[in-house]
Write an enzyme that holds these catalytic residues in place. Sequence first.
Site, short mmCIF file in Angstrom:
data_model
loop_
_atom_site.label_atom_id
_atom_site.label_comp_id
_atom_site.label_asym_id
_atom_site.label_seq_id
_atom_site.Cartn_x
_atom_site.Cartn_y
_atom_site.Cartn_z
CG ASP A 46 -2.01 -1.07 1.10
OD1 ASP A 46 -2.31 -1.49 -0.03
OD2 ASP A 46 -2.56 -1.48 2.15
CB ALA A 158 -5.37 3.90 6.66
CB SER A 162 -5.27 2.27 13.96
OG SER A 162 -4.98 1.30 12.98
#
Length: 257
Positions: A46, A158, A162
């Site tokens: 990524d 992403a 988190s």
Amino acid sequence: MTERIEGLSFVSSGTPEADGAAAMLRERYGDCGFDSARLVVALGGDGLMLQTLHRKMGMGVPVYGMNFGSVGFLMNDFAADGLPARLAAAKPTDIYPLEMHVHLADGSEHTALALNEVSLFRATYQAVKVQILVDDHVRLDELICDGVLLATPAGSTAYNLSAHGPILPIDAPLLALTPISPFRPRRWRGAILNNRAVVKFLTREADKRPVSAVADNVEFQRVLEVTVRENRNQKVTLLFDPGTGLEERVLTEQFRY
């Protein structure tokens, strides 16, 4: 067997596996050079995909990724055979970046683009104090935290995820505003904003509590003020195999446990 594809270029993350695959694919399908490419195949993870998209930002050159990384959320599975057919059948996903404008303590101003998120972080052991305005209206007078971020739908899975931010559907006209380890107000978990919103962060006690601002992989230190808005004049296009696009991946991510 040689199957030349006009206007195609390959980029590699630089690992031995990715470099080997790139050499083999160039031999088989050709490579017109990155600057001349009308379509790019990125071999890596990524991180490489984001770097490649930034390099082709606003140029109308789609990027098709094949995974040689660890997660590969933005990538397709690797296969050397049948690449022309895969590229012809691939489904496009357009992403518009966030534009970050920063004022620094030294008086300078800078601009950077982010496809995932714009983040503010504490630069020392002391927490950040920041005021948040949305469309010039104060929405949070003082947030004390390790940091705060504004994420695109593509970036919502992403760092935003988190930090316990919401996952946004890839085609939703929304942005996710998410605190990072908030101390006061402790129970504030962020907000979902319209993608036309202009978000401004004003740092407080900046000398005592220095703050850095990051747009994807571009960082500025000792920021005083950060303004973020979606830039509709820039666009990148990712290509995915049918049935595996970002819309499906984002939906699947919401049912993981």
